[in-house]
Design a protein around this motif. Sequence first.
Motif, mmCIF file in Angstrom:
data_model
loop_
_atom_site.group_PDB
_atom_site.id
_atom_site.type_symbol
_atom_site.label_atom_id
_atom_site.label_comp_id
_atom_site.label_asym_id
_atom_site.label_seq_id
_atom_site.Cartn_x
_atom_site.Cartn_y
_atom_site.Cartn_z
ATOM 1 N N TYR A 136 0.832 -1.198 0.000
ATOM 2 C CA TYR A 136 0.000 0.000 0.000
ATOM 3 C C TYR A 136 0.868 1.251 0.000
ATOM 4 N N LEU A 137 0.281 2.311 -0.516
ATOM 5 C CA LEU A 137 0.884 3.630 -0.390
ATOM 6 C C LEU A 137 -0.213 4.576 0.067
ATOM 7 N N GLN A 138 -0.163 4.944 1.337
ATOM 8 C CA GLN A 138 -1.112 5.902 1.887
ATOM 9 C C GLN A 138 -0.591 7.300 1.620
ATOM 10 N N MET A 139 -1.375 8.096 0.937
ATOM 11 C CA MET A 139 -0.953 9.435 0.537
ATOM 12 C C MET A 139 -1.868 10.459 1.192
ATOM 13 N N ASN A 140 -1.299 11.269 2.054
ATOM 14 C CA ASN A 140 -2.045 12.320 2.750
ATOM 15 C C ASN A 140 -1.533 13.692 2.339
ATOM 16 N N SER A 141 -2.306 14.702 2.655
ATOM 17 C CA SER A 141 -1.923 16.092 2.352
ATOM 18 C C SER A 141 -1.461 16.237 0.906
ATOM 19 N N LEU A 142 -2.242 15.702 0.015
ATOM 20 C CA LEU A 142 -1.845 15.691 -1.392
ATOM 21 C C LEU A 142 -1.784 17.099 -1.968
ATOM 22 N N LYS A 143 -0.842 17.269 -2.890
ATOM 23 C CA LYS A 143 -0.608 18.551 -3.537
ATOM 24 C C LYS A 143 -0.778 18.397 -5.052
ATOM 25 N N PRO A 144 -1.059 19.468 -5.743
ATOM 26 C CA PRO A 144 -1.178 19.360 -7.207
ATOM 27 C C PRO A 144 0.070 18.756 -7.857
ATOM 28 N N GLU A 145 1.224 19.010 -7.287
ATOM 29 C CA GLU A 145 2.458 18.458 -7.872
ATOM 30 C C GLU A 145 2.605 16.953 -7.665
ATOM 31 N N ASP A 146 1.700 16.350 -6.903
ATOM 32 C CA ASP A 146 1.684 14.886 -6.768
ATOM 33 C C ASP A 146 0.947 14.222 -7.925
ATOM 34 N N THR A 147 0.340 15.020 -8.784
ATOM 35 C CA THR A 147 -0.389 14.469 -9.926
ATOM 36 C C THR A 147 0.557 13.714 -10.849
ATOM 37 N N ALA A 148 0.223 12.462 -11.123
ATOM 38 C CA ALA A 148 1.068 11.601 -11.950
ATOM 39 C C ALA A 148 0.399 10.245 -12.096
ATOM 40 N N VAL A 149 0.968 9.430 -12.970
ATOM 41 C CA VAL A 149 0.631 8.005 -12.982
ATOM 42 C C VAL A 149 1.572 7.325 -11.990
ATOM 43 N N TYR A 150 0.982 6.563 -11.091
ATOM 44 C CA TYR A 150 1.751 5.874 -10.060
ATOM 45 C C TYR A 150 1.876 4.400 -10.422
ATOM 46 N N TYR A 151 3.097 3.905 -10.292
ATOM 47 C CA TYR A 151 3.407 2.524 -10.607
ATOM 48 C C TYR A 151 3.997 1.826 -9.386
ATOM 49 N N CYS A 152 3.639 0.567 -9.203
ATOM 50 C CA CYS A 152 4.373 -0.231 -8.242
ATOM 51 C C CYS A 152 5.286 -1.183 -8.999
ATOM 52 N N ALA A 153 6.358 -1.590 -8.331
ATOM 53 C CA ALA A 153 7.344 -2.465 -8.941
ATOM 54 C C ALA A 153 7.902 -3.395 -7.877
ATOM 55 N N ALA A 154 8.376 -4.568 -8.321
ATOM 56 C CA ALA A 154 8.867 -5.582 -7.401
ATOM 57 C C ALA A 154 10.305 -5.952 -7.734
ATOM 58 N N ASP A 155 11.128 -6.004 -6.703
ATOM 59 C CA ASP A 155 12.557 -6.326 -6.814
ATOM 60 C C ASP A 155 12.811 -7.566 -5.957
ATOM 61 N N LEU A 156 13.089 -8.700 -6.619
ATOM 62 C CA LEU A 156 13.302 -9.946 -5.903
ATOM 63 C C LEU A 156 14.490 -9.849 -4.949
ATOM 64 N N TRP A 157 14.246 -10.128 -3.689
ATOM 65 C CA TRP A 157 15.238 -10.085 -2.617
ATOM 66 C C TRP A 157 15.830 -8.683 -2.431
ATOM 67 N N GLY A 158 15.116 -7.688 -2.869
ATOM 68 C CA GLY A 158 15.636 -6.336 -2.768
ATOM 69 C C GLY A 158 15.725 -5.852 -1.327
ATOM 70 N N ASP A 159 16.844 -5.214 -0.994
ATOM 71 C CA ASP A 159 17.013 -4.661 0.347
ATOM 72 C C ASP A 159 16.760 -3.167 0.361
ATOM 73 N N GLY A 160 16.474 -2.595 -0.792
ATOM 74 C CA GLY A 160 16.158 -1.178 -0.867
ATOM 75 C C GLY A 160 17.347 -0.261 -1.009
ATOM 76 N N SER A 161 18.552 -0.808 -1.008
ATOM 77 C CA SER A 161 19.737 0.047 -1.028
ATOM 78 C C SER A 161 19.850 0.868 -2.313
ATOM 79 N N ARG A 162 19.256 0.369 -3.407
ATOM 80 C CA ARG A 162 19.253 1.096 -4.679
ATOM 81 C C ARG A 162 17.819 1.294 -5.146
ATOM 82 N N TRP A 163 16.975 1.687 -4.218
ATOM 83 C CA TRP A 163 15.542 1.649 -4.459
ATOM 84 C C TRP A 163 15.063 2.612 -5.528
#
Length: 126
Positions: free
Chosen positions: A80-107
Amino acid sequence: QLQLVESGGGLVQPGGSLRLSCATTRYTLDYYAIGWFRQAPGKEREGVSCISSTDGTTYYADSVKGRFTISRDNAKNTAYLQMNSLKPEDTAVYYCAADLWGDGSRWTVLREYDYWGQGTQVTVSS
């Protein structure tokens, strides 16, 4: 082949909230870091947030810190991505992606991710 399906986008007024979901029906998300990215018209795709596969460490772009929260429910194979206090500059197409065994170091690096969803439109406007 992991298939990711985003949902929850829409039109919201500035200051409002939305919760995006990223689900897979065939395989578990347990072993994947999940990243959220967005792309506005005429701009490059940029990293918004990530949650690691290992210890649940979370990462955020400076532009969304304090407003967005990423989480995952492995039992439901959903992130999930909970988005609060949204601003006009948040307007976009949002994508999720999956990284097998990813630790987030190059997220923020797009090529680190093995699978991508089709995207969901978020429009912040009065």
